[in-house]
Scaffold this active site. Structure first.
Site, PDB file in Angstrom:
ATOM      1  N   HIS A   1       0.798  -1.233   0.000  1.00 42.12           N
ATOM      2  CA  HIS A   1       0.000   0.000   0.000  1.00 42.12           C
ATOM      3  C   HIS A   1       0.824   1.273   0.000  1.00 42.12           C
ATOM      4  O   HIS A   1       0.287   2.361  -0.129  1.00 42.12           O
ATOM      5  CB  HIS A   1      -0.969   0.031   1.192  1.00 42.12           C
TER       6      HIS A   1
HETATM    7  C1  UD1 Z   1      -2.238   5.390   5.999  1.00 40.15           C
HETATM    8  C2  UD1 Z   1      -0.945   5.850   6.663  1.00 40.15           C
HETATM    9  C3  UD1 Z   1       0.112   4.751   6.540  1.00 40.15           C
HETATM   10  C4  UD1 Z   1      -0.412   3.431   7.050  1.00 40.15           C
HETATM   11  C5  UD1 Z   1      -1.708   3.102   6.336  1.00 40.15           C
HETATM   12  C6  UD1 Z   1      -2.309   1.807   6.794  1.00 40.15           C
HETATM   13  C7  UD1 Z   1      -0.444   8.256   6.578  1.00 40.15           C
HETATM   14  C8  UD1 Z   1       0.398   9.273   5.933  1.00 40.15           C
HETATM   15  N1  UD1 Z   1      -0.384   7.016   6.013  1.00 40.15           N
HETATM   16  O1  UD1 Z   1      -1.968   5.218   4.616  1.00 40.15           O
HETATM   17  O2  UD1 Z   1       1.250   5.124   7.292  1.00 40.15           O
HETATM   18  O3  UD1 Z   1       0.565   2.431   6.826  1.00 40.15           O
HETATM   19  O4  UD1 Z   1      -2.642   4.166   6.581  1.00 40.15           O
HETATM   20  O5  UD1 Z   1      -3.443   1.503   6.020  1.00 40.15           O
HETATM   21  O6  UD1 Z   1      -1.121   8.540   7.539  1.00 40.15           O
HETATM   22  N2  UD1 Z   1      -9.287   4.794   1.708  1.00 40.15           N
HETATM   23  C9  UD1 Z   1     -10.493   4.173   1.639  1.00 40.15           C
HETATM   24  N3  UD1 Z   1     -11.112   3.818   2.817  1.00 40.15           N
HETATM   25  C10 UD1 Z   1     -10.557   4.046   4.028  1.00 40.15           C
HETATM   26  C11 UD1 Z   1      -9.332   4.713   4.075  1.00 40.15           C
HETATM   27  C12 UD1 Z   1      -8.685   5.053   2.914  1.00 40.15           C
HETATM   28  O7  UD1 Z   1     -11.025   3.918   0.575  1.00 40.15           O
HETATM   29  O8  UD1 Z   1     -11.179   3.703   5.048  1.00 40.15           O
HETATM   30  C13 UD1 Z   1      -8.588   5.137   0.451  1.00 40.15           C
HETATM   31  C14 UD1 Z   1      -8.867   6.538  -0.025  1.00 40.15           C
HETATM   32  O9  UD1 Z   1      -8.926   6.520  -1.411  1.00 40.15           O
HETATM   33  C15 UD1 Z   1      -7.633   7.302   0.410  1.00 40.15           C
HETATM   34  C16 UD1 Z   1      -6.556   6.230   0.312  1.00 40.15           C
HETATM   35  O10 UD1 Z   1      -7.191   5.013   0.642  1.00 40.15           O
HETATM   36  O11 UD1 Z   1      -7.352   8.407  -0.373  1.00 40.15           O
HETATM   37  C17 UD1 Z   1      -5.389   6.461   1.219  1.00 40.15           C
HETATM   38  O12 UD1 Z   1      -5.822   6.613   2.580  1.00 40.15           O
HETATM   39  P1  UD1 Z   1      -4.908   7.465   3.611  1.00 40.15           P
HETATM   40  O13 UD1 Z   1      -5.462   7.376   4.978  1.00 40.15           O
HETATM   41  O14 UD1 Z   1      -4.668   8.819   3.035  1.00 40.15           O
HETATM   42  O15 UD1 Z   1      -3.522   6.731   3.554  1.00 40.15           O
HETATM   43  P2  UD1 Z   1      -3.152   5.172   3.571  1.00 40.15           P
HETATM   44  O16 UD1 Z   1      -2.548   4.821   2.269  1.00 40.15           O
HETATM   45  O17 UD1 Z   1      -4.266   4.321   4.080  1.00 40.15           O
END
Ligand code: UD1
Length: 357
Positions: free
Chosen positions: A201
């Site tokens: 991820h």
């Molecule tokens: C975040 C953390 C990362 C951690 C990871 C675990 C930061 C900078 N990154 O990354 O350190 O390893 O979580 O998962 O805080 N999305 C969904 N549903 C959700 C959450 C996210 O669809 O419930 C999608 C959205 O399109 C979003 C993308 O995932 O834009 C990324 O989510 P985000 O929380 O920004 O970062 P992660 O890649 O999950």
């Protein structure tokens, strides 16, 4: 004493659960659990609260997904009135996600004490958003709870006073130790024979289209030798769809939805190897003795390489294939247990918080 715990993203939940439990029955302690809403899908959040037997959050800030600046600002704007209103004695933040840093920054401006659980880890790679979050959170924290001795050294090198640093061990392993006995019933009946478990991820792997395509083709190749089980993070699923590569999924390369905690732990425990770019999975696989191939150039968890099962692969597909062949041939790294990864880290944190140490 009023303690506010802040969680936001999937890897925070298994770290906060044991600390909440360790402080739950302490005399004179009131706890408030704030969920920022950084992760919001049921399979990224709610199911973890259920399986980890955590209390429901007292507050959910509902920030959701956005760019780093917008998400961080939304967490700060949502959390500031909570702190102003409740004036806690201590705010505990976990790990290295945007919610961790945003909450620490709010508290430092309001002169509220902050404790950082999982302090001091460093990849020394400032292209990772998590490294920025770690650096800032540690500079702003009053209590720094570290999982391993390398973290203490990093903090001291950055000028943090030793009196603020407490080597307590790994809270994520506390949760693993507690819940491992419950995993047996979660084994998938349709997984017979050896399999590789994959998670990806990190932006460095999944936001680079040609590289993600090459990795998926390498996994499809591997699936001719062993089944490949790949629970796909929402960010990664989107990228795979953008590349039109969902069709690679078949009976041997299984692209699945994200797994709840116990189901994922059961998958890890039964795997012939884990291929990942996650931080926590490097630690869990080391504790379980499962070979781990990490698709990163560096790790903020070097003890998993020096003492554990972890091997850093970098961006090198031939190297990945060589290491996979080694594991399949039974060549497994020698490992030693990591000090203080013993299931009692949260109790040590509670002792420090309560001023008994
Ligand atoms: C975040 C953390 C990362 C951690 C990871 C675990 C930061 C900078 N990154 O990354 O350190 O390893 O979580 O998962 O805080 N999305 C969904 N549903 C959700 C959450 C996210 O669809 O419930 C999608 C959205 O399109 C979003 C993308 O995932 O834009 C990324 O989510 P985000 O929380 O920004 O970062 P992660 O890649 O999950």
């Amino acid at each position: 004493m009023h303690i506010v715990h802040v969680v936001g993203a999937r890897p925070n939940f298994m770290k906060a659960a044991p600390v909440l439990a360790a402080l739950a029955n302490a005399a004179g302690v009131q706890q408030t659990l704030v969920h920022t809403g950084q992760h919001y899908d049921a399979n990224m959040s709610d199911v973890f609260f259920q399986q980890l037997e955590m209390p429901a959050p007292d507050l959910n800030l509902g920030v959701g997904s956005d760019s780093h600046a917008v998400q961080t600002a939304a967490i700060m704007a949502g959390f500031e009135p909570v702190v102003m209103d409740r004036r806690p004695d201590l705010v505990l933040v976990y790990g290295d996600v945007n919610s961790t840093m945003a909450a620490a920054l709010v508290c430092s401006k309001l002169q509220i004490r902050v404790g950082h659980v999982e302090a001091g880890l460093r990849s020394h790679d400032r292209t990772m958003p998590e490294e920025i979050n770690r650096l800032i959170t540690d500079q702003l924290s009053d209590l720094l709870f570290t999982p391993s001795a390398d973290a203490d050294e990093n903090l001291q090198r950055e000028g943090i006073k030793p009196a603020r640093i407490h080597l307590v061990g790994n809270v994520m392993i506390d949760t693993l130790v507690r819940l491992l006995p419950r995993c047996a019933e979660r084994r998938s009946a349709d997984l017979i024979g050896p399999y590789a478990l994959v998670t990806l991820h990190r932006p460095s792997n999944v936001d680079d289209g040609p590289w993600l395509r090459a990795l998926l083709l390498a996994l499809a190749d591997l699936s001719h030798d062993v089944d490949v089980v790949f629970p796909v993070h929402p960010r990664t699923r989107q990228r795979i769809a953008d590349l039109g590569l969902q069709a690679l999924s078949d009976g041997h390369l299984r692209l699945l939805d994200p797994k709840p905690y116990l189901d994922f732990l059961a998958l890890q425990q039964g795997a012939a190897m884990v291929i990942t770019d996650s931080g926590g999975i490097q630690e869990e696989s080391t504790f379980l003795g499962i070979p781990c191939l990490t698709l990163r150039q560096n790790t903020e968890r070097p003890v998993t390489v020096s003492l554990g099962t972890n091997v850093l692969i970098g961006r090198d597909i031939p190297r990945l294939q060589t290491e996979i062949r080694r594991i399949l041939a039974g060549e497994i790294k020698k490992t030693s247990p990591i000090p203080l990864w013993d299931g009692h880290a949260a109790e040590r944190i509670a002792q420090v918080v309560l001023g008994r140490e």
